[in-house]
Design a protein around this motif. Structure first.
Motif, PDB file in Angstrom:
ATOM      1  N   MET A   1       0.836  -1.183   0.000  1.00 23.47           N
ATOM      2  CA  MET A   1       0.000   0.000   0.000  1.00 23.47           C
ATOM      3  C   MET A   1       0.882   1.248   0.000  1.00 23.47           C
ATOM      4  O   MET A   1       1.866   1.319   0.710  1.00 23.47           O
ATOM      5  CB  MET A   1      -0.876   0.009   1.253  1.00 23.47           C
ATOM      6  N   ARG A  27       9.637   3.773 -11.604  1.00 21.87           N
ATOM      7  CA  ARG A  27       9.040   3.204 -12.812  1.00 21.87           C
ATOM      8  C   ARG A  27       9.519   3.886 -14.093  1.00 21.87           C
ATOM      9  O   ARG A  27       8.735   4.145 -15.008  1.00 21.87           O
ATOM     10  CB  ARG A  27       7.518   3.221 -12.739  1.00 21.87           C
ATOM     11  N   ASP A 127      -2.554   3.109 -14.288  1.00 20.76           N
ATOM     12  CA  ASP A 127      -2.117   1.712 -14.260  1.00 20.76           C
ATOM     13  C   ASP A 127      -1.114   1.423 -13.153  1.00 20.76           C
ATOM     14  O   ASP A 127      -0.862   0.267 -12.835  1.00 20.76           O
ATOM     15  CB  ASP A 127      -1.505   1.318 -15.607  1.00 20.76           C
ATOM     16  N   ILE A 129      -1.414   2.546 -10.052  1.00 20.59           N
ATOM     17  CA  ILE A 129      -2.084   2.643  -8.760  1.00 20.59           C
ATOM     18  C   ILE A 129      -2.665   1.283  -8.404  1.00 20.59           C
ATOM     19  O   ILE A 129      -3.271   0.622  -9.236  1.00 20.59           O
ATOM     20  CB  ILE A 129      -3.218   3.686  -8.823  1.00 20.59           C
ATOM     21  N   ASN A 130      -2.471   0.897  -7.153  1.00 20.80           N
ATOM     22  CA  ASN A 130      -3.074  -0.332  -6.639  1.00 20.80           C
ATOM     23  C   ASN A 130      -4.361   0.013  -5.904  1.00 20.80           C
ATOM     24  O   ASN A 130      -4.471   1.080  -5.308  1.00 20.80           O
ATOM     25  CB  ASN A 130      -2.114  -1.053  -5.688  1.00 20.80           C
ATOM     26  N   ILE A 131      -5.304  -0.891  -5.904  1.00 20.24           N
ATOM     27  CA  ILE A 131      -6.611  -0.650  -5.282  1.00 20.24           C
ATOM     28  C   ILE A 131      -6.488  -0.373  -3.785  1.00 20.24           C
ATOM     29  O   ILE A 131      -7.334   0.301  -3.209  1.00 20.24           O
ATOM     30  CB  ILE A 131      -7.593  -1.818  -5.577  1.00 20.24           C
ATOM     31  N   ASN A 132      -5.420  -0.841  -3.141  1.00 19.63           N
ATOM     32  CA  ASN A 132      -5.220  -0.603  -1.705  1.00 19.63           C
ATOM     33  C   ASN A 132      -4.465   0.683  -1.403  1.00 19.63           C
ATOM     34  O   ASN A 132      -4.272   1.026  -0.238  1.00 19.63           O
ATOM     35  CB  ASN A 132      -4.496  -1.789  -1.062  1.00 19.63           C
ATOM     36  N   ASP A 133      -3.991   1.373  -2.427  1.00 17.47           N
ATOM     37  CA  ASP A 133      -3.304   2.641  -2.204  1.00 17.47           C
ATOM     38  C   ASP A 133      -4.284   3.659  -1.636  1.00 17.47           C
ATOM     39  O   ASP A 133      -5.491   3.578  -1.874  1.00 17.47           O
ATOM     40  CB  ASP A 133      -2.709   3.173  -3.512  1.00 17.47           C
ATOM     41  N   THR A 152      -9.756   4.129  -8.251  1.00 16.12           N
ATOM     42  CA  THR A 152      -8.376   3.729  -8.488  1.00 16.12           C
ATOM     43  C   THR A 152      -7.634   3.463  -7.188  1.00 16.12           C
ATOM     44  O   THR A 152      -6.656   2.745  -7.176  1.00 16.12           O
ATOM     45  CB  THR A 152      -7.623   4.814  -9.269  1.00 16.12           C
ATOM     46  N   ALA A 153      -8.059   4.081  -6.116  1.00 16.19           N
ATOM     47  CA  ALA A 153      -7.408   3.909  -4.817  1.00 16.19           C
ATOM     48  C   ALA A 153      -8.450   4.162  -3.738  1.00 16.19           C
ATOM     49  O   ALA A 153      -9.547   4.651  -4.010  1.00 16.19           O
ATOM     50  CB  ALA A 153      -6.234   4.869  -4.680  1.00 16.19           C
TER      51      ALA A 153
END
Length: 179
Positions: A1, A27, A127, A129-133, A152-153
């Motif tokens: 996260m 990245r 792309d 971003i993680n859903i738990n961010d 997205t977060a």
């Protein structure tokens, strides 16, 4: 996260000789070509021989978020903070970057569209971003993501967001104190 935050328009100029490299940014494999293209359009000289960690560069005198977070919290090994920079896209808070003067809603140099449209049209930022961010981005910077209403977060529970940023800084400081 990761905690997702906005860069600061209030920056301080590096005076040291700490060398950073564009290739070392978060990245770079996905964002490097786009960063290079935007820097060419931006048309301002970036002095990579004088850099600061992003969180220090964004700690200018009028910073609303960065000055609220203690140095210990910036240095915790378990802290994952991603900053949405107008010039570099997603960067880590520890990435070494040079001084620059560009905001998401500006056009400079040979840019034909505001910076947020440059990033939005590429469609690469969401792309990463993680859903738990945890989304602590300002509305102005979220425009660069253009997710068509998709989540997205995570937005923090009970969080009252203000574009002024003060509450983001205080909230994030409290969260980082728990780590």
């Amino acid at each position: 996260m990761a905690y997702l935050i906005t860069c600061s328009g209030s920056k301080k100029k590096p005076t040291n000789s700490k060398h950073g490299k564009l290739e070392d940014l978060f990245r770079h494999d996905l964002l490097g070509e786009h960063r290079i293209n935007l820097i060419k359009l931006y048309k301002d000289h970036l002095d990579w021989s004088k850099t600061l960690p992003a969180y220090e560069l964004y700690c200018g005198p009028h910073s609303k978020i960065y000055n609220k977070i203690s140095p210990n919290n910036w240095h915790k090994k378990s802290t994952e903070i991603l900053i949405l920079s107008a010039l570099f896209g997603w960067i880590r808070h520890t990435n070494l970057i040079p001084y620059y003067d560009l905001k998401m809603d500006e056009k400079k140099g040979e840019m034909k569209v505001p910076t947020y449209l440059f990033w939005r049209n590429l469609a690469v930022l969401p792309d990463m971003i993680n859903i738990n961010d945890v989304d602590l981005l300002s509305a102005n910077y979220k425009r660069a993501l253009d997710t068509n209403g998709m989540i997205t977060a995570v937005s923090p529970n009970g969080f009252q967001y203000s574009d002024r940023g003060d509450c983001v800084g205080y909230w994030l400081e409290n969260e980082l104190n728990r780590i």
